[in-house]
Design a protein around this motif. Structure first.
Motif, short mmCIF file in Angstrom:
data_model
loop_
_atom_site.label_atom_id
_atom_site.label_comp_id
_atom_site.label_asym_id
_atom_site.label_seq_id
_atom_site.Cartn_x
_atom_site.Cartn_y
_atom_site.Cartn_z
N MET A 188 -103.57 5.18 -62.57
CA MET A 188 -104.80 5.73 -63.14
C MET A 188 -105.15 4.94 -64.39
O MET A 188 -104.36 4.12 -64.87
CB MET A 188 -104.63 7.22 -63.44
CG MET A 188 -103.84 7.53 -64.69
SD MET A 188 -102.08 7.12 -64.58
CE MET A 188 -101.53 7.89 -66.13
N PRO A 189 -106.33 5.13 -64.97
CA PRO A 189 -106.68 4.42 -66.20
C PRO A 189 -105.68 4.67 -67.32
O PRO A 189 -105.32 5.81 -67.62
CB PRO A 189 -108.06 5.00 -66.56
CG PRO A 189 -108.65 5.37 -65.24
CD PRO A 189 -107.48 5.90 -64.44
N PHE A 190 -105.21 3.58 -67.91
CA PHE A 190 -104.40 3.62 -69.12
C PHE A 190 -105.33 3.25 -70.27
O PHE A 190 -105.74 2.11 -70.40
CB PHE A 190 -103.25 2.62 -69.04
CG PHE A 190 -102.07 3.07 -68.20
CD1 PHE A 190 -102.25 3.74 -67.01
CD2 PHE A 190 -100.79 2.81 -68.62
CE1 PHE A 190 -101.17 4.15 -66.23
CE2 PHE A 190 -99.69 3.21 -67.87
CZ PHE A 190 -99.88 3.89 -66.68
N LEU A 191 -105.65 4.21 -71.09
CA LEU A 191 -106.59 3.98 -72.19
C LEU A 191 -105.88 3.29 -73.36
O LEU A 191 -104.65 3.40 -73.51
CB LEU A 191 -107.20 5.30 -72.66
CG LEU A 191 -108.37 5.85 -71.83
CD1 LEU A 191 -107.95 6.22 -70.43
CD2 LEU A 191 -108.99 7.05 -72.53
N ASP A 192 -106.64 2.59 -74.18
CA ASP A 192 -106.11 2.05 -75.43
C ASP A 192 -106.14 3.19 -76.43
O ASP A 192 -107.15 3.47 -77.07
CB ASP A 192 -106.96 0.87 -75.92
CG ASP A 192 -106.41 0.26 -77.19
OD1 ASP A 192 -105.48 0.84 -77.79
OD2 ASP A 192 -106.91 -0.81 -77.60
N LEU A 193 -105.01 3.85 -76.59
CA LEU A 193 -104.97 5.09 -77.36
C LEU A 193 -105.10 4.86 -78.86
O LEU A 193 -105.25 5.82 -79.62
CB LEU A 193 -103.67 5.83 -77.05
CG LEU A 193 -103.51 6.25 -75.58
CD1 LEU A 193 -102.14 6.87 -75.35
CD2 LEU A 193 -104.60 7.20 -75.15
N ASP A 194 -105.03 3.61 -79.29
CA ASP A 194 -105.20 3.29 -80.71
C ASP A 194 -106.63 2.83 -81.04
O ASP A 194 -106.94 2.59 -82.21
CB ASP A 194 -104.22 2.20 -81.13
CG ASP A 194 -102.77 2.66 -81.03
OD1 ASP A 194 -102.52 3.83 -81.36
OD2 ASP A 194 -101.92 1.87 -80.60
N ARG A 245 -113.14 13.62 -66.81
CA ARG A 245 -112.47 14.93 -66.81
C ARG A 245 -111.52 15.03 -68.01
O ARG A 245 -111.36 16.12 -68.58
CB ARG A 245 -111.73 15.15 -65.49
CG ARG A 245 -112.68 15.34 -64.30
CD ARG A 245 -111.92 15.69 -63.03
NE ARG A 245 -111.36 17.04 -63.08
CZ ARG A 245 -112.03 18.15 -62.78
NH1 ARG A 245 -113.29 18.09 -62.43
NH2 ARG A 245 -111.43 19.32 -62.84
N MET A 246 -110.93 13.92 -68.40
CA MET A 246 -110.12 13.94 -69.61
C MET A 246 -111.00 14.23 -70.83
O MET A 246 -110.66 15.05 -71.69
CB MET A 246 -109.40 12.60 -69.77
CG MET A 246 -108.46 12.53 -70.95
SD MET A 246 -107.68 10.91 -71.10
CE MET A 246 -106.65 10.89 -69.64
N THR A 252 -107.21 17.17 -64.05
CA THR A 252 -107.57 16.08 -63.17
C THR A 252 -107.11 16.36 -61.74
O THR A 252 -106.08 17.02 -61.52
CB THR A 252 -106.94 14.76 -63.64
OG1 THR A 252 -107.36 13.71 -62.77
CG2 THR A 252 -105.42 14.82 -63.63
N ALA A 253 -107.90 15.88 -60.79
CA ALA A 253 -107.51 15.96 -59.39
C ALA A 253 -107.15 14.58 -58.86
O ALA A 253 -107.06 14.37 -57.65
CB ALA A 253 -108.66 16.55 -58.56
N ASP A 254 -106.94 13.64 -59.75
CA ASP A 254 -106.67 12.26 -59.36
C ASP A 254 -105.37 12.17 -58.57
O ASP A 254 -104.32 12.62 -59.05
CB ASP A 254 -106.59 11.37 -60.61
CG ASP A 254 -106.68 9.90 -60.29
OD1 ASP A 254 -105.84 9.40 -59.53
OD2 ASP A 254 -107.60 9.23 -60.81
#
Length: 286
Positions: A188-194, A245-246, A252-254
């Motif tokens: 799934m998408p890994f966001l740049d959390l910083d 959805r996040m 999530t239903a992913d």
């Protein structure tokens, strides 16, 4: 094995295989990581080579069999598994966006950078990752629109999703989009959390990539199965739904993070992303 077969139907990965005229993929055992090879007039462009020393040596032999030397490399973003290299590829320009190069250069400026990277390596592969040439990337001038090399036009589509200076690459004549760490069927998408605006950055990047849909017949994710144009569109929709959805604080239903996910640790990563974004105030409490 066809280039567009879904993951469930795929047999053991081949080494170097053609997915479009003049474009080949090598798949690593580590997270189905994809190296992309683009043939030019006098040599090849090597994109995100990986992952283990043995696999890179095998890739070098495959390139010898192809009969063209490596004339340039490109890293789509500064994550350790996308900035690797092997001496058999030669001392050639290894490129990335300006921000990608700056990010990995900052990491390498620390005396203990190998140890810092080693902390994040999967234990089963830690002793097999070549560190000596990792991250020696030269940044292109900001706003560079295509890779400077003697070969087919490869457009640079830079964005801020996932990592600083992340770039997707559109190999125009072959109609292949190299997506970096996006548009995966297994992750799934890994966001740049910083990042200051991780949700908006990711959605903006998906919109930008979606704008190339009419020019894409094949999509190559950083990890996972190569897909056709229909997979390209479907994965954009799935990734957008996950991020939205996040953002909206909805479950999530992913399928990539649901029970029966292709990788059992992904639901934990999903929960960690939600926790980090909540702690930062990017999203609300659930």
């Amino acid at each position: 094995m066809g280039a567009h077969e879904p993951m469930a139907e795929r047999m053991e990965a081949a080494m170097l295989r053609a997915i479009a005229p003049g474009v080949h993929v090598h798949e690593s055992e580590f997270l189905m990581s994809n190296t992309v090879v683009v043939e030019g007039d006098i040599g090849v462009l090597l994109i995100d080579p990986g992952i283990t020393t043995g696999e890179l040596e095998d890739l070098g032999r495959d390139l010898q069999d192809l009969g063209k030397p490596v004339v340039a490399g490109f890293s789509t973003h500064p994550d350790w598994d996308h900035v690797l290299w092997h001496e058999s590829f030669g001392d050639v320009p290894r490129l990335g966006t300006a921000e990608c190069a700056a990010s990995i250069a900052e990491l390498r400026s620390h005396d203990d950078w190998p140890a810092m990277i080693a902390e994040g390596l999967p234990p089963e592969y830690a002793d097999e990752i070549p560190m000596a040439l990792l991250g020696r990337i030269t940044g292109l001038a900001e706003g560079t629109a295509q890779i400077p090399w003697d070969g087919p036009t490869v457009r640079i589509l830079e964005h801020r999703a996932h990592a600083p200076g992340h770039a997707a690459l559109l190999i125009e004549g072959a109609r292949v989009l190299v997506a970096g760490d996006m548009l995966s069927d297994i992750l799934m998408p890994f966001l740049d959390l910083d990042a200051p605006h991780p949700i908006d950055d990711y959605l903006d990047a998906l919109t930008m990539l979606e704008g190339q849909a009419d020019a894409v017949e094949t999509v190559v994710p950083g990890h996972g199965a190569v897909g056709g144009s229909e997979h390209f569109r479907t994965r954009i929709q799935l990734d957008r739904a996950y991020v939205e959805r996040m953002r909206d604080v909805l479950d999530t239903a992913d399928p990539r993070v649901s029970p029966g996910a292709p990788l059992e640790w992904l639901p934990d990563v999903h929960r960690w992303q939600v926790q980090r974004l909540t702690e930062r105030g990017v999203i609300g409490e659930r």
